[in-house]
Design a protein around this motif. Structure first.
Motif, PDB file in Angstrom:
ATOM      1  N   VAL A   9      13.628  -3.500  31.031  1.00 44.78           N
ATOM      2  CA  VAL A   9      14.710  -3.750  30.078  1.00 44.78           C
ATOM      3  C   VAL A   9      14.491  -2.945  28.799  1.00 44.78           C
ATOM      4  CG1 VAL A   9      15.219  -6.066  30.957  1.00 44.78           C
ATOM      5  CG2 VAL A   9      13.592  -5.793  29.084  1.00 44.78           C
ATOM      6  N   ASP A  10      15.593  -2.709  28.102  1.00 43.02           N
ATOM      7  CA  ASP A  10      15.501  -2.072  26.792  1.00 43.02           C
ATOM      8  C   ASP A  10      15.539  -3.161  25.716  1.00 43.02           C
ATOM      9  OD1 ASP A  10      18.166  -2.850  26.451  1.00 43.02           O
ATOM     10  OD2 ASP A  10      18.962  -0.821  26.572  1.00 43.02           O
ATOM     11  N   ASN A  11      15.668  -2.762  24.469  1.00 40.86           N
ATOM     12  CA  ASN A  11      15.654  -3.724  23.363  1.00 40.86           C
ATOM     13  C   ASN A  11      16.788  -4.737  23.418  1.00 40.86           C
ATOM     14  OD1 ASN A  11      13.379  -2.508  22.360  1.00 40.86           O
ATOM     15  ND2 ASN A  11      14.450  -1.351  20.784  1.00 40.86           N
ATOM     16  N   ALA A  12      17.899  -4.389  24.054  1.00 43.31           N
ATOM     17  CA  ALA A  12      19.051  -5.283  24.164  1.00 43.31           C
ATOM     18  C   ALA A  12      19.091  -5.986  25.520  1.00 43.31           C
ATOM     19  CB  ALA A  12      20.334  -4.503  23.930  1.00 43.31           C
ATOM     20  N   MET A  13      17.978  -5.940  26.259  1.00 39.53           N
ATOM     21  CA  MET A  13      17.866  -6.522  27.602  1.00 39.53           C
ATOM     22  C   MET A  13      18.739  -5.790  28.624  1.00 39.53           C
ATOM     23  SD  MET A  13      15.540  -8.797  27.246  1.00 39.53           S
ATOM     24  CE  MET A  13      15.545  -9.980  28.577  1.00 39.53           C
ATOM     25  N   GLY A  14      19.104  -4.548  28.308  1.00 40.44           N
ATOM     26  CA  GLY A  14      19.859  -3.738  29.248  1.00 40.44           C
ATOM     27  C   GLY A  14      18.973  -3.262  30.384  1.00 40.44           C
ATOM     28  N   MET A  15      19.547  -3.211  31.587  1.00 41.29           N
ATOM     29  CA  MET A  15      18.809  -2.788  32.773  1.00 41.29           C
ATOM     30  C   MET A  15      19.344  -1.489  33.370  1.00 41.29           C
ATOM     31  SD  MET A  15      18.436  -6.537  34.581  1.00 41.29           S
ATOM     32  CE  MET A  15      17.688  -5.892  36.065  1.00 41.29           C
ATOM     33  N   ALA A  16      20.636  -1.220  33.171  1.00 45.07           N
ATOM     34  CA  ALA A  16      21.239  -0.017  33.767  1.00 45.07           C
ATOM     35  C   ALA A  16      22.494   0.352  32.985  1.00 45.07           C
ATOM     36  CB  ALA A  16      21.590  -0.265  35.228  1.00 45.07           C
ATOM     37  N   PHE A  17      22.910   1.590  33.171  1.00 40.81           N
ATOM     38  CA  PHE A  17      24.126   2.089  32.540  1.00 40.81           C
ATOM     39  C   PHE A  17      24.830   3.032  33.501  1.00 40.81           C
ATOM     40  CE2 PHE A  17      26.208   5.446  29.981  1.00 40.81           C
ATOM     41  CZ  PHE A  17      27.211   4.662  29.427  1.00 40.81           C
ATOM     42  N   ASN A  18      26.104   2.787  33.738  1.00 41.05           N
ATOM     43  CA  ASN A  18      26.908   3.644  34.598  1.00 41.05           C
ATOM     44  C   ASN A  18      26.265   3.837  35.975  1.00 41.05           C
ATOM     45  OD1 ASN A  18      29.162   5.153  35.218  1.00 41.05           O
ATOM     46  ND2 ASN A  18      28.312   7.053  34.416  1.00 41.05           N
ATOM     47  N   ARG A  63      23.218   3.731  36.821  1.00 44.68           N
ATOM     48  CA  ARG A  63      21.945   4.452  36.801  1.00 44.68           C
ATOM     49  C   ARG A  63      20.896   3.574  36.152  1.00 44.68           C
ATOM     50  NH1 ARG A  63      23.226   9.575  33.477  1.00 44.68           N
ATOM     51  NH2 ARG A  63      24.437   8.015  32.420  1.00 44.68           N
ATOM     52  N   ARG A  64      19.694   3.607  36.718  1.00 42.05           N
ATOM     53  CA  ARG A  64      18.581   2.930  36.077  1.00 42.05           C
ATOM     54  C   ARG A  64      18.340   3.607  34.741  1.00 42.05           C
ATOM     55  NH1 ARG A  64      16.649   5.585  40.548  1.00 42.05           N
ATOM     56  NH2 ARG A  64      16.549   3.642  41.673  1.00 42.05           N
ATOM     57  N   CYS A 120       9.955  -9.646  43.535  1.00 45.25           N
ATOM     58  CA  CYS A 120      11.172  -8.855  43.691  1.00 45.25           C
ATOM     59  C   CYS A 120      11.370  -7.969  42.475  1.00 45.25           C
ATOM     60  CB  CYS A 120      12.392  -9.764  43.820  1.00 45.25           C
ATOM     61  SG  CYS A 120      12.400 -10.787  45.284  1.00 45.25           S
ATOM     62  N   PHE A 121      11.397  -6.664  42.693  1.00 49.53           N
ATOM     63  CA  PHE A 121      11.717  -5.717  41.625  1.00 49.53           C
ATOM     64  C   PHE A 121      13.222  -5.548  41.626  1.00 49.53           C
ATOM     65  CE2 PHE A 121      12.485  -1.323  40.185  1.00 49.53           C
ATOM     66  CZ  PHE A 121      11.920  -1.409  38.923  1.00 49.53           C
ATOM     67  N   VAL A 122      13.856  -5.874  40.498  1.00 52.03           N
ATOM     68  CA  VAL A 122      15.320  -5.809  40.410  1.00 52.03           C
ATOM     69  C   VAL A 122      15.731  -4.771  39.377  1.00 52.03           C
ATOM     70  CG1 VAL A 122      15.670  -8.176  41.181  1.00 52.03           C
ATOM     71  CG2 VAL A 122      15.411  -7.720  38.755  1.00 52.03           C
ATOM     72  N   GLU A 123      16.786  -4.043  39.717  1.00 47.85           N
ATOM     73  CA  GLU A 123      17.353  -3.081  38.776  1.00 47.85           C
ATOM     74  C   GLU A 123      18.793  -3.445  38.453  1.00 47.85           C
ATOM     75  OE1 GLU A 123      15.734   1.133  38.833  1.00 47.85           O
ATOM     76  OE2 GLU A 123      16.047   0.670  40.962  1.00 47.85           O
ATOM     77  N   THR A 124      19.602  -3.659  39.468  1.00 49.51           N
ATOM     78  CA  THR A 124      21.002  -3.998  39.245  1.00 49.51           C
ATOM     79  C   THR A 124      21.462  -5.161  40.123  1.00 49.51           C
ATOM     80  OG1 THR A 124      21.728  -2.354  40.857  1.00 49.51           O
ATOM     81  CG2 THR A 124      21.615  -1.651  38.548  1.00 49.51           C
ATOM     82  N   ALA A 125      20.631  -5.634  41.002  1.00 49.83           N
ATOM     83  CA  ALA A 125      21.021  -6.701  41.927  1.00 49.83           C
ATOM     84  C   ALA A 125      21.308  -7.991  41.170  1.00 49.83           C
ATOM     85  CB  ALA A 125      19.909  -6.952  42.947  1.00 49.83           C
TER      86      ALA A 125
END
Length: 136
Positions: free
Chosen positions: A7-16, A18-19, A73-78
């Motif tokens: 995650v980034d500072n805003a708890m974001g995991m992906a954008f458009n 894309r990881r 479980c490693f999660v990116e967008t699931a």
């Protein structure tokens, strides 16, 4: 079930679709923490583990269902928030940066979770990655 996510500072995991980042040192650290246990991933995440995973990673469309009690479980967008009751631990890897995001970590860590461990380590793509281990 143990959920591992970046995650980034805003708890974001992906954008458009894309990881946000790929970091070989982070993957190595996650596999060390897993200590030989199977890490379950979605097939889309397999590219991150190719160079290091020899036998310790299983990719499956239904990876969240296959992991079971104690499974990692490693999660990116699931979508995984519906399985919150099954989660025993959350391993967060923070990039300590702000990125744009459209997929965010869906679990509130302020309700029922305790930060049990925190450690900084150098990454390949980021000078400092913070590993946080949360337990119920």
């Amino acid at each position: 079930m143990i959920i591992a996510a970046c995650v980034d500072n805003a708890m974001g995991m992906a954008f458009n679709h894309r990881r946000q980042s790929r970091d070989a040192f982070l993957i190595r650290r996650l596999l060390q923490r897993a200590a030989g246990r199977t890490v379950w991933i979605h097939p889309d995440s397999a590219v991150l583990f190719e160079a290091q995973a020899a036998g310790s990673v299983c990719a499956a469309e239904d990876f969240l269902q296959r992991a079971g009690i104690g499974g990692i479980c490693f999660v990116e967008t699931a979508a995984f928030s519906s399985r919150a009751d099954e989660m025993e631990e959350i391993w967060l890897y923070r990039w300590n940066r702000a990125y744009p995001g459209d997929v965010f970590f869906p679990i509130s860590l302020t309700q029922g979770w305790t930060l049990a461990e925190k450690m900084d380590f150098p990454g390949n793509s980021h000078a400092c990655i913070t590993e946080e281990i949360y337990k119920k």
